[in-house]
Design a protein around this motif. Structure first.
Motif, PDB file in Angstrom:
ATOM      1  N   LEU A   3       0.830  -1.204   0.000  1.00  0.00           N
ATOM      2  CA  LEU A   3       0.000   0.000   0.000  1.00  0.00           C
ATOM      3  C   LEU A   3       0.866   1.256   0.000  1.00  0.00           C
ATOM      4  CD1 LEU A   3      -2.845  -0.948   2.505  1.00  0.00           C
ATOM      5  CD2 LEU A   3      -3.124  -0.446   0.073  1.00  0.00           C
ATOM      6  N   THR A   4       1.931   1.220   0.790  1.00  0.00           N
ATOM      7  CA  THR A   4       2.837   2.374   0.853  1.00  0.00           C
ATOM      8  C   THR A   4       3.455   2.661  -0.502  1.00  0.00           C
ATOM      9  OG1 THR A   4       3.357   1.907   3.173  1.00  0.00           O
ATOM     10  CG2 THR A   4       4.885   3.325   1.981  1.00  0.00           C
ATOM     11  N   ARG A   5       3.915   1.614  -1.200  1.00  0.00           N
ATOM     12  CA  ARG A   5       4.506   1.790  -2.528  1.00  0.00           C
ATOM     13  C   ARG A   5       3.486   2.350  -3.512  1.00  0.00           C
ATOM     14  NH1 ARG A   5       6.824  -3.239  -1.337  1.00  0.00           N
ATOM     15  NH2 ARG A   5       5.357  -4.331  -2.694  1.00  0.00           N
ATOM     16  N   LEU A   6       2.267   1.858  -3.419  1.00  0.00           N
ATOM     17  CA  LEU A   6       1.220   2.329  -4.312  1.00  0.00           C
ATOM     18  C   LEU A   6       0.949   3.817  -4.108  1.00  0.00           C
ATOM     19  CD1 LEU A   6      -1.028   1.884  -6.392  1.00  0.00           C
ATOM     20  CD2 LEU A   6      -2.519   1.156  -4.515  1.00  0.00           C
ATOM     21  N   VAL A   7       0.797   4.214  -2.854  1.00  0.00           N
ATOM     22  CA  VAL A   7       0.518   5.619  -2.544  1.00  0.00           C
ATOM     23  C   VAL A   7       1.671   6.500  -3.014  1.00  0.00           C
ATOM     24  CG1 VAL A   7       0.202   7.290  -0.687  1.00  0.00           C
ATOM     25  CG2 VAL A   7      -1.011   5.110  -0.618  1.00  0.00           C
ATOM     26  N   ARG A   8       2.906   6.078  -2.760  1.00  0.00           N
ATOM     27  CA  ARG A   8       4.063   6.859  -3.193  1.00  0.00           C
ATOM     28  C   ARG A   8       4.116   6.979  -4.713  1.00  0.00           C
ATOM     29  NH1 ARG A   8       8.811   4.315   0.717  1.00  0.00           N
ATOM     30  NH2 ARG A   8       8.270   5.486   2.602  1.00  0.00           N
ATOM     31  N   SER A   9       3.821   5.894  -5.407  1.00  0.00           N
ATOM     32  CA  SER A   9       3.832   5.917  -6.868  1.00  0.00           C
ATOM     33  C   SER A   9       2.788   6.870  -7.421  1.00  0.00           C
ATOM     34  CB  SER A   9       3.610   4.504  -7.417  1.00  0.00           C
ATOM     35  OG  SER A   9       4.667   3.653  -7.090  1.00  0.00           O
ATOM     36  N   VAL A  10       1.591   6.814  -6.844  1.00  0.00           N
ATOM     37  CA  VAL A  10       0.504   7.689  -7.299  1.00  0.00           C
ATOM     38  C   VAL A  10       0.868   9.155  -7.064  1.00  0.00           C
ATOM     39  CG1 VAL A  10      -1.883   8.381  -6.901  1.00  0.00           C
ATOM     40  CG2 VAL A  10      -1.303   5.963  -7.023  1.00  0.00           C
ATOM     41  N   LEU A  11       1.381   9.465  -5.884  1.00  0.00           N
ATOM     42  CA  LEU A  11       1.756  10.837  -5.564  1.00  0.00           C
ATOM     43  C   LEU A  11       2.897  11.314  -6.453  1.00  0.00           C
ATOM     44  CD1 LEU A  11       1.580  10.803  -1.648  1.00  0.00           C
ATOM     45  CD2 LEU A  11      -0.040  11.834  -3.244  1.00  0.00           C
ATOM     46  N   ARG A  35       3.304 -13.067 -14.140  1.00  0.00           N
ATOM     47  CA  ARG A  35       4.740 -13.060 -13.902  1.00  0.00           C
ATOM     48  C   ARG A  35       5.216 -11.758 -13.275  1.00  0.00           C
ATOM     49  NH1 ARG A  35       8.573 -15.344 -18.459  1.00  0.00           N
ATOM     50  NH2 ARG A  35       9.957 -14.841 -16.729  1.00  0.00           N
ATOM     51  N   THR A  36       4.269 -10.906 -12.887  1.00  0.00           N
ATOM     52  CA  THR A  36       4.629  -9.656 -12.241  1.00  0.00           C
ATOM     53  C   THR A  36       4.864  -9.902 -10.764  1.00  0.00           C
ATOM     54  OG1 THR A  36       3.313  -8.389 -13.806  1.00  0.00           O
ATOM     55  CG2 THR A  36       3.887  -7.296 -11.751  1.00  0.00           C
ATOM     56  N   ILE A  37       5.936  -9.318 -10.229  1.00  0.00           N
ATOM     57  CA  ILE A  37       6.260  -9.506  -8.824  1.00  0.00           C
ATOM     58  C   ILE A  37       5.124  -9.025  -7.947  1.00  0.00           C
ATOM     59  CG2 ILE A  37       7.810  -8.759  -6.968  1.00  0.00           C
ATOM     60  CD1 ILE A  37      10.035  -8.637  -9.009  1.00  0.00           C
ATOM     61  N   LYS A  38       4.765  -9.819  -6.956  1.00  0.00           N
ATOM     62  CA  LYS A  38       3.669  -9.487  -6.063  1.00  0.00           C
ATOM     63  C   LYS A  38       3.904  -8.131  -5.424  1.00  0.00           C
ATOM     64  CE  LYS A  38       1.153 -11.076  -1.995  1.00  0.00           C
ATOM     65  NZ  LYS A  38       1.091 -12.078  -0.922  1.00  0.00           N
ATOM     66  N   GLY A  39       2.867  -7.314  -5.424  1.00  0.00           N
ATOM     67  CA  GLY A  39       2.966  -6.018  -4.785  1.00  0.00           C
ATOM     68  C   GLY A  39       3.281  -4.875  -5.730  1.00  0.00           C
ATOM     69  N   GLU A  40       3.597  -5.190  -6.990  1.00  0.00           N
ATOM     70  CA  GLU A  40       3.870  -4.134  -7.946  1.00  0.00           C
ATOM     71  C   GLU A  40       2.553  -3.514  -8.404  1.00  0.00           C
ATOM     72  OE1 GLU A  40       6.883  -2.949  -8.728  1.00  0.00           O
ATOM     73  OE2 GLU A  40       7.577  -4.333  -7.188  1.00  0.00           O
ATOM     74  N   SER A  41       2.559  -2.194  -8.565  1.00  0.00           N
ATOM     75  CA  SER A  41       1.308  -1.477  -8.833  1.00  0.00           C
ATOM     76  C   SER A  41       0.962  -1.370 -10.306  1.00  0.00           C
ATOM     77  CB  SER A  41       1.402  -0.053  -8.251  1.00  0.00           C
ATOM     78  OG  SER A  41       2.415   0.673  -8.920  1.00  0.00           O
ATOM     79  N   GLY A  42       1.942  -1.574 -11.200  1.00  0.00           N
ATOM     80  CA  GLY A  42       1.675  -1.370 -12.618  1.00  0.00           C
ATOM     81  C   GLY A  42       1.840   0.076 -13.032  1.00  0.00           C
ATOM     82  N   LEU A  43       2.404   0.917 -12.133  1.00  0.00           N
ATOM     83  CA  LEU A  43       2.623   2.327 -12.448  1.00  0.00           C
ATOM     84  C   LEU A  43       4.039   2.592 -12.950  1.00  0.00           C
ATOM     85  CD1 LEU A  43       0.817   4.034  -9.445  1.00  0.00           C
ATOM     86  CD2 LEU A  43       0.208   4.275 -11.843  1.00  0.00           C
ATOM     87  N   GLY A  44       4.896   1.556 -12.885  1.00  0.00           N
ATOM     88  CA  GLY A  44       6.314   1.736 -13.186  1.00  0.00           C
ATOM     89  C   GLY A  44       6.606   2.414 -14.499  1.00  0.00           C
ATOM     90  N   MET A  45       6.052   1.918 -15.613  1.00  0.00           N
ATOM     91  CA  MET A  45       6.395   2.452 -16.922  1.00  0.00           C
ATOM     92  C   MET A  45       5.744   3.807 -17.173  1.00  0.00           C
ATOM     93  SD  MET A  45       8.554   0.320 -17.639  1.00  0.00           S
ATOM     94  CE  MET A  45       9.076   1.220 -19.095  1.00  0.00           C
ATOM     95  N   SER A  46       4.587   4.069 -16.547  1.00  0.00           N
ATOM     96  CA  SER A  46       3.996   5.411 -16.633  1.00  0.00           C
ATOM     97  C   SER A  46       4.927   6.424 -15.993  1.00  0.00           C
ATOM     98  CB  SER A  46       2.635   5.445 -15.924  1.00  0.00           C
ATOM     99  OG  SER A  46       1.685   4.658 -16.593  1.00  0.00           O
ATOM    100  N   ILE A  47       5.489   6.045 -14.841  1.00  0.00           N
ATOM    101  CA  ILE A  47       6.421   6.924 -14.151  1.00  0.00           C
ATOM    102  C   ILE A  47       7.698   7.094 -14.972  1.00  0.00           C
ATOM    103  CG2 ILE A  47       7.895   7.116 -12.110  1.00  0.00           C
ATOM    104  CD1 ILE A  47       5.613   5.827 -10.515  1.00  0.00           C
ATOM    105  N   VAL A  48       8.185   6.018 -15.574  1.00  0.00           N
ATOM    106  CA  VAL A  48       9.385   6.084 -16.417  1.00  0.00           C
ATOM    107  C   VAL A  48       9.196   7.107 -17.533  1.00  0.00           C
ATOM    108  CG1 VAL A  48      10.682   4.822 -18.187  1.00  0.00           C
ATOM    109  CG2 VAL A  48      10.327   3.799 -15.947  1.00  0.00           C
ATOM    110  N   ARG A  49       8.076   7.020 -18.212  1.00  0.00           N
ATOM    111  CA  ARG A  49       7.834   7.941 -19.329  1.00  0.00           C
ATOM    112  C   ARG A  49       7.776   9.396 -18.859  1.00  0.00           C
ATOM    113  NH1 ARG A  49       2.635   7.344 -23.191  1.00  0.00           N
ATOM    114  NH2 ARG A  49       1.599   7.784 -21.206  1.00  0.00           N
ATOM    115  N   GLU A  50       7.110   9.639 -17.723  1.00  0.00           N
ATOM    116  CA  GLU A  50       7.021  10.995 -17.189  1.00  0.00           C
ATOM    117  C   GLU A  50       8.393  11.514 -16.766  1.00  0.00           C
ATOM    118  OE1 GLU A  50       4.443  12.992 -17.190  1.00  0.00           O
ATOM    119  OE2 GLU A  50       3.143  11.488 -18.109  1.00  0.00           O
ATOM    120  N   LEU A  51       9.203  10.647 -16.151  1.00  0.00           N
ATOM    121  CA  LEU A  51      10.539  11.059 -15.719  1.00  0.00           C
ATOM    122  C   LEU A  51      11.428  11.399 -16.912  1.00  0.00           C
ATOM    123  CD1 LEU A  51      11.263   8.494 -12.849  1.00  0.00           C
ATOM    124  CD2 LEU A  51      10.933  10.951 -12.605  1.00  0.00           C
TER     125      LEU A  51
END
Length: 299
Positions: free
Chosen positions: A127-135, A254-270
């Protein structure tokens, strides 16, 4: 079509004015009458010109309003989708935490207390990772990342990251090869480039089994090109297109448990925030290559 009609009228009136002027000089006609006609025709021309201009301005404003309305609707849809996805992503860990807490409360987890506490901690971290990713994603979307760009040696950063991620790669039977040119520099935010590379490397590790992941950095025409290539499961063209969507997971099984699926969206924005670009090429059952292009100096 109406504007075209007004243009024709303007041409006719201008032609008429020219003919009248010519007629007056040729026939020595009444000057007063000529002046009146010129004024009348001039008023017509001016009025039609102003009307034509106003119509163009009005049409342009209407287009801008329509575009703005589309953007508002798009943003509203994105926010609604994001809220729905966040709610969905939060539901599983919250349900797990609630169930385990009730089990501990009523003593039905006897003998498995430690495992229950471990699971609660794992889900809370998720949950913490998800909230941080969203923010983080929202701050980047609004341009409020707040970090300062600098010129740094990306080759050294990559070496450090490979060392950190080697144990994770080992779990999947993968080997990471460092093929970077020595002392390649980029002008960007160090922490953001690190996050970009961690996300891409993590994906390469997840979707590759008993394979090879190569990382390289090189100077091409005054820009730094970073490559991460794997020999994993690969992606279809449709999966590449959808990969940038928030919460999209190419292969959830095959996605690691707990991953939010926001990773590549964040990559593109960065990457966008650092004035760079990213390209992806992939072939199913062959592998994938991510190419990140970043500037070497302030633009």
């Amino acid at each position: 079509m109406k504007n075209r009609g007004l243009e024709i009228i303007l041409i006719v009136l201008s032609t008429l004015l020219f003919l009248l002027t010519s007629w007056v000089f040729i026939n020595n006609a009444n000057v007063a009458l000529f002046v009146i006609l010129v004024i009348v025709i001039g008023l017509f021309v001016t009025t039609i010109t102003l009307v034509t201009r106003q119509k163009k301005v009005t049409a342009q404003q209407a287009d801008e309003i329509a575009t703005l309305q589309q953007e508002i609707v798009k943003q509203r849809d994105e926010e609604a989708t994001m809220l729905a996805n966040v709610s969905h992503e939060m539901r599983t860990p919250l349900t797990t935490i609630t169930g385990l807490a009730e089990g501990l409360q009523y003593g039905v987890m006897e003998g498995n207390e430690q495992r229950s506490y471990d699971l609660i901690k794992e889900e809370a971290d998720r949950l913490t990772r998800l909230v941080r990713s969203v923010l983080s994603l929202e701050r980047m979307r609004q341009g409020n990342a707040g970090d300062q760009a600098e010129n740094f040696n990306v080759t050294s950063l990559i070496s450090e990251l490979i060392e950190k991620m080697w144990p994770q790669a080992n779990k999947f039977g993968n080997e990471i090869q460092n093929l970077c040119e020595p002392d390649v520099y980029v002008y960007a935010v160090v922490d953001q480039v690190e996050r970009i590379l961690i996300n891409i490397l993590a994906n390469a590790i997840q979707f590759t089994k008993n394979g090879i992941i190569t990382v390289s950095a090189k100077d091409v025409a005054g820009k730094t090109h970073l490559f991460v290539t794997d020999t994993g499961i690969g992606m279809t063209a449709e999966q590449i297109d959808r990969m940038w969507q928030r919460y999209y997971k190419v292969d959830p099984s095959r996605t690691i448990k707990g991953e939010s699926g926001l990773g590549m969206s964040i990559v593109r924005e960065l990457i966008k925030a650092n004035n760079g670009e990213i390209k992806v090429t992939s072939k199913v059952d062959v592998g994938t290559t991510f190419e990140v292009v970043l500037p070497q100096k302030s633009s």
